[in-house]
Write a protein that holds these residues in place. Structure first.
Motif, short mmCIF file in Angstrom:
data_model
loop_
_atom_site.label_atom_id
_atom_site.label_comp_id
_atom_site.label_asym_id
_atom_site.label_seq_id
_atom_site.Cartn_x
_atom_site.Cartn_y
_atom_site.Cartn_z
N VAL A 57 18.45 -1.97 -11.28
CA VAL A 57 19.47 -0.94 -11.11
C VAL A 57 20.14 -1.10 -9.74
O VAL A 57 19.48 -1.03 -8.70
N THR A 58 21.44 -1.35 -9.77
CA THR A 58 22.21 -1.46 -8.52
C THR A 58 23.35 -0.45 -8.47
O THR A 58 24.05 -0.34 -7.46
N ASP A 59 23.54 0.28 -9.57
CA ASP A 59 24.68 1.19 -9.70
C ASP A 59 24.17 2.56 -10.15
O ASP A 59 23.47 2.66 -11.16
N HIS A 60 24.52 3.59 -9.41
CA HIS A 60 24.05 4.94 -9.75
C HIS A 60 24.96 5.63 -10.76
O HIS A 60 24.61 6.71 -11.26
N VAL A 61 26.10 5.03 -11.10
CA VAL A 61 27.10 5.67 -11.97
C VAL A 61 26.67 5.59 -13.43
O VAL A 61 26.09 4.60 -13.88
N ALA A 62 26.98 6.64 -14.19
CA ALA A 62 26.78 6.65 -15.64
C ALA A 62 28.03 7.24 -16.28
O ALA A 62 28.85 7.88 -15.62
N TYR A 63 28.17 7.00 -17.59
CA TYR A 63 29.32 7.52 -18.34
C TYR A 63 28.83 8.45 -19.44
O TYR A 63 27.67 8.41 -19.85
N PHE A 64 29.76 9.29 -19.92
CA PHE A 64 29.38 10.26 -20.94
C PHE A 64 30.46 10.34 -22.00
O PHE A 64 31.65 10.41 -21.69
N ILE A 65 30.03 10.33 -23.25
CA ILE A 65 30.93 10.49 -24.39
C ILE A 65 30.72 11.89 -24.94
O ILE A 65 29.63 12.24 -25.40
N GLY A 66 31.75 12.71 -24.88
CA GLY A 66 31.66 14.10 -25.32
C GLY A 66 32.48 14.98 -24.42
O GLY A 66 33.17 14.52 -23.49
N GLY A 67 32.41 16.28 -24.65
CA GLY A 67 33.12 17.22 -23.79
C GLY A 67 32.45 17.34 -22.44
O GLY A 67 31.35 16.82 -22.24
N PRO A 68 33.08 18.03 -21.49
CA PRO A 68 32.45 18.21 -20.18
C PRO A 68 31.24 19.14 -20.28
O PRO A 68 31.32 20.18 -20.93
N PRO A 69 30.12 18.77 -19.69
CA PRO A 69 28.95 19.66 -19.72
C PRO A 69 29.12 20.82 -18.73
O PRO A 69 29.72 20.64 -17.66
N PHE A 70 28.58 21.99 -19.10
CA PHE A 70 28.70 23.21 -18.28
C PHE A 70 27.34 23.70 -17.82
O PHE A 70 26.31 23.42 -18.44
N ASN A 71 27.35 24.44 -16.71
CA ASN A 71 26.14 25.09 -16.20
C ASN A 71 25.88 26.39 -16.95
O ASN A 71 26.71 26.85 -17.73
N THR A 72 24.73 27.01 -16.69
CA THR A 72 24.37 28.25 -17.39
C THR A 72 25.31 29.40 -17.04
O THR A 72 25.47 30.33 -17.83
N ASP A 73 25.95 29.34 -15.88
CA ASP A 73 26.86 30.43 -15.48
C ASP A 73 28.27 30.23 -16.03
O ASP A 73 29.19 31.00 -15.70
N GLY A 74 28.46 29.20 -16.87
CA GLY A 74 29.76 28.96 -17.47
C GLY A 74 30.69 28.09 -16.66
O GLY A 74 31.84 27.87 -17.05
N SER A 75 30.22 27.59 -15.54
CA SER A 75 31.04 26.70 -14.72
C SER A 75 30.80 25.25 -15.13
O SER A 75 29.70 24.86 -15.54
N VAL A 76 31.85 24.43 -15.00
CA VAL A 76 31.73 23.02 -15.33
C VAL A 76 30.84 22.34 -14.30
O VAL A 76 30.77 22.75 -13.14
#
Length: 387
Positions: A57-76
């Motif tokens: 592992v040399t790269d900390h970046v990851a990608y995501f397929i789907g909508g933006p994930p949100f926190n429990t308080d409703g914030s992105v």
């Protein structure tokens, strides 16, 4: 399985054994069915993606397929999302977000990297849906390897330009003339995802060819007196699976063999043969690039130029004007097999760059159909722009 995938076996097996829904596509690792909260705090499932072209592992970046994930308080999840935009990684992988969570020190394994991201994305969903879990236990069967290359192009995956490379995928390419320039063209084309490469040349591979072709060949191999196309097919089939050799010169009796090709490179100096080939390719509506080198002796120095001429379905007239010579240059110094491998390579590079521009791999702002490079004044001249 590629060397990178072999090195990843421990991580992949650990992820699978833990119940994660794992898929490998080229040099990308995908984890499906990752639960997350949407803006309405409803449960959704997404896919986590990581480039794994490096054994560690040399790269900390990851990608995501789907909508933006949100926190429990409703914030992105701004603490996780670096950017939100469509990103085509190739191989059918189109992501919606790029995540950035950089630990100190770096993730020790891909297992640690992927599970860390999964836990961060899933935690808010599990707060409202305790049963939500990325460990579905589902097994995704690996698809049969269908790459035309015999081993992975890890540089492209590291740079994440597989989607750009796919613009050349599946093309049937012909190379007519496998001398100096033609052999360098093959060297470049064989390292792309084109579907098939057809070689046409009736000449034998002899000692002078060894000084005008890429790589090195033993004297013993030269002494076998093979056809050029057979020798080069043998060499480059170690990299590309679909190289077909035709040890023949093209003329009126066999020119129809070109009919199923998508694009053709021409690297011969016989003007009479060029006329036949040009007319047939125009009849078949096949685009092509004709290459040319002219060398003249001036005292104890050489002068000369390289030429690259593109002919397309909508732009043919210029090849019959002054751009291409149809003479048989028996008096040209080049025809005496003078050793100019750097010009052969340069001529091939110009041809490959123009070919890739034609298919949208490289940006093209001048749209020239013909260009020439003059050695002594170090100048490129563009002609017949289409814009």
């Amino acid at each position: 399985m590629s060397a990178v995938q072999i090195n990843l076996n421990t991580d992949i097996n650990q992820l699978r054994n833990s119940g994660y829904e794992v898929e490998m596509r080229g040099n990308f690792l995908l984890i499906h069915s990752v639960p997350f909260l949407n803006s309405d705090r409803d449960l959704e499932l997404g896919t986590l993606v990581s480039n794994v072209s490096s054994p560690r592992v040399t790269d900390h970046v990851a990608y995501f397929i789907g909508g933006p994930p949100f926190n429990t308080d409703g914030s992105v999840m701004k603490q996780l999302i670096n950017t939100s935009r469509t990103h085509n990684l190739g191989l059918g992988i189109v992501t919606n977000h790029m995540f950035s969570h950089k630990p100190k020190p770096m993730y020790p394994t891909y297992y640690a990297k992927m599970t860390t991201y999964i836990n961060i994305v899933s935690a808010p969903a599990q707060h409202f849906f305790p049963e939500a879990n990325a460990k579905t236990g589902k097994v995704i069967e690996p698809k049969e390897a269908n790459s035309v290359l015999k081993y992975s192009d890890t540089n492209s995956s590291r740079a994440e330009i597989d989607a750009i490379n796919s613009k050349l995928s599946g093309l049937k390419i012909g190379i007519i003339g496998l001398g100096g320039t033609g052999s360098y063209i093959l060297d470049k084309v064989a390292k792309t995802m084109v579907g098939e490469i057809y070689l046409f040349d009736g000449d034998k591979f002899q000692q002078h060819n060894a000084f005008r072709s890429p790589g090195a060949v033993s004297k013993e191999r030269i002494d076998q007196n093979s056809f050029k196309v057979d020798y080069l097919q043998e060499i480059y089939s170690q990299l590309h699976k679909n190289i077909i050799s035709h040890s023949k010169y093209l003329d009126e009796t066999n020119i129809g063999i070109l009919k199923d090709l998508d694009f053709v490179f021409i690297a011969i100096d016989r003007g009479d043969a060029k006329r036949i080939i040009f007319k047939k390719l125009e009849e078949l509506e096949i685009p092509f690039i004709d290459c040319g080198i002219s060398i003249r002796r001036k005292g104890d120095e050489l002068r000369g130029s390289t030429r690259t001429t593109l002919s397309t379905k909508d732009n043919r007239k210029h090849v019959w004007g002054e751009r291409v010579s149809f003479a048989n240059p028996d008096d040209d110094e080049y025809s005496s097999n003078i050793q100019v491998s750097e010009l052969n390579s340069l001529n091939a590079d110009f041809a490959i760059i123009k070919w890739k521009k034609y298919y949208g791999y490289y940006s093209d702002l001048s749209f020239e159909l013909d260009s020439s490079f003059s050695i002594d004044v170090n100048k490129i001249i563009n002609n017949d722009a289409t814009n």
